[in-house]
Design a protein around this motif. Sequence first.
Motif, PDB file in Angstrom:
ATOM      1  N   THR A  78       0.831  -1.213   0.000  1.00 53.12           N
ATOM      2  CA  THR A  78       0.000   0.000   0.000  1.00 53.12           C
ATOM      3  C   THR A  78       0.862   1.258   0.000  1.00 53.12           C
ATOM      4  O   THR A  78       0.478   2.282  -0.582  1.00 53.12           O
ATOM      5  CB  THR A  78      -0.922   0.009   1.221  1.00 53.12           C
ATOM      6  OG1 THR A  78      -0.138  -0.128   2.426  1.00 53.12           O
ATOM      7  CG2 THR A  78      -1.930  -1.129   1.154  1.00 53.12           C
ATOM      8  N   THR A 109       3.643   1.578  -1.601  1.00 53.05           N
ATOM      9  CA  THR A 109       4.059   1.784  -2.983  1.00 53.05           C
ATOM     10  C   THR A 109       2.972   2.506  -3.775  1.00 53.05           C
ATOM     11  O   THR A 109       3.244   3.433  -4.550  1.00 53.05           O
ATOM     12  CB  THR A 109       4.367   0.429  -3.639  1.00 53.05           C
ATOM     13  OG1 THR A 109       5.352  -0.265  -2.844  1.00 53.05           O
ATOM     14  CG2 THR A 109       4.898   0.612  -5.042  1.00 53.05           C
ATOM     15  N   VAL A 110       1.732   2.087  -3.558  1.00 55.57           N
ATOM     16  CA  VAL A 110       0.610   2.701  -4.274  1.00 55.57           C
ATOM     17  C   VAL A 110       0.427   4.153  -3.840  1.00 55.57           C
ATOM     18  O   VAL A 110       0.316   5.067  -4.672  1.00 55.57           O
ATOM     19  CB  VAL A 110      -0.676   1.893  -4.042  1.00 55.57           C
ATOM     20  CG1 VAL A 110      -1.872   2.582  -4.698  1.00 55.57           C
ATOM     21  CG2 VAL A 110      -0.515   0.473  -4.573  1.00 55.57           C
ATOM     22  N   THR A 111       0.372   4.387  -2.514  1.00 57.26           N
ATOM     23  CA  THR A 111       0.176   5.765  -2.050  1.00 57.26           C
ATOM     24  C   THR A 111       1.378   6.635  -2.386  1.00 57.26           C
ATOM     25  O   THR A 111       1.234   7.837  -2.635  1.00 57.26           O
ATOM     26  CB  THR A 111      -0.072   5.776  -0.534  1.00 57.26           C
ATOM     27  OG1 THR A 111       1.050   5.159   0.140  1.00 57.26           O
ATOM     28  CG2 THR A 111      -1.340   5.038  -0.175  1.00 57.26           C
TER      29      THR A 111
END
Length: 370
Positions: A14, A16-18
Amino acid sequence: MLGVVARRLAGVVTGTVTGAAELLLLVLAWPLRKRWTAPMVALERARLRVLFAQDSDPGPAGAGYLALRGLAGLLGGYLAMSLLFLGLLFLAGAGWAALTGQVIPVSLHFPGIRLITETRIVGLVSGLFLIGVGGFCCLGVVAVERRLAARFLGPGTSERMRRRIAELTTSRSGIVRAVDDERRRIERDLHDGVQQHGVALAMLLGRARHDPGAAADLVGQAYTESRRLLDELRSVAWRVYPTALDELGLRSALAGVAEWSSVPVTIQYGLAGRPVPEVETALYFVTREAITNAVKHAQAHDILVVLTEDERTVSVVISDDGRGGADPAGAGLSGLARRVLALDGVFEVTGSEGGGTRVRATLPRQAPCG
C-alpha cells in the motif's frame, strides 16, 4: 508472527501505491497542495498505525514529508515487490520442473570452475535468494517509513515541552504523596512498636517504685523491655534509611536486607561501580520493599535479586516463587513506582496467581536535573 509479516508486507504494497499517488499529486497538482496534503498525511498516519503499529501525533507534516515518503515508498516498494515476484517465479518454475520430471542440464562457468547442475536446482536456489533479498528490502522500507514518521509526524517542540511539563507535574505530585505515605508509615512504626515498648517500660518502673518487694524482678523485666525498645528503635531507624547505604554502598546495604529476611535471598550484583546517590537510594528501597512484600504477602520460599547495568541505565529485578497476584496499585508498590518515575525510570510488576511475582525497576545512570 505470520500476521505481523502479512501486515508489514501489506504496508509496503500500500505504501508503494500511495507513494506513486503522492508523487503524481506533487507534480500535477502542486498549486492545490494546501487542499490535498492534509488528507494524504491523515491517510499515511492511518496506514502506519494499522499496518506498521506506528503511532504518531499531529505535527507539522506537509508536502516535504509526502515527497520523501513517496520516493521511499515507491522506489523501495517497487524494488522489494520485484525481487519477491521474481523469486516466486523461480520457485514456481522449479516446482513445475519437479512435477513434470523435466530435467534440463545447466552448465555454469566461473573462473577456474565449471559447475553442471539442472534447472530445478537453479530455480530453487535463485528463488530463495531473491525472496531473501526482497524480504530485507521490505524491512528496509519499513525502517525508512518509521524514521520519516518519527521525524515529520511526531510531536513538535511545543508539544514535547507540554508533555515534559505534564510528566514533571505528575512526578512532583507523586513525590509529595510518597513522602506523606512514608511519614504515615514511620508514625505507625513509632506508635505500634516504639511507643508500646516505652509504655510497658514506664509501667514496669512505676510498679517497681510502688512495690519495693518486687522491685528486683520488675527492674529485670524493665531491663529486658528496654532492650526490646532499643531493638525496635534500631529497626525503625534502619527502615527509614540505613546508614550502611551511605557508608558502605548498595551491595552491603542489600546484604543487610538479605540477612534480616526470614526467606532465603540470593543477590547477583552486576554493577561495576556505585550509582549516583538518588539512583542508589531508589534501587535500595525498591529491592527492600519488594522483598518485604514477597515475605509478608506472597508467602515466597526463595527470592532472587539481580542488578545489571549498561551504558545508560541501571536495573534491578526481584523475582520470587510465591503465590503471585501482586497489585501494582497497592500502597507499597505504587509508592515505589512514584519514586522510580520521579527519576525518569520505568517500574514494572508482572506475575500471575500461583506463578510468582517479578518486580523490575530501570533507572538512568544519572538522575534527572528536573
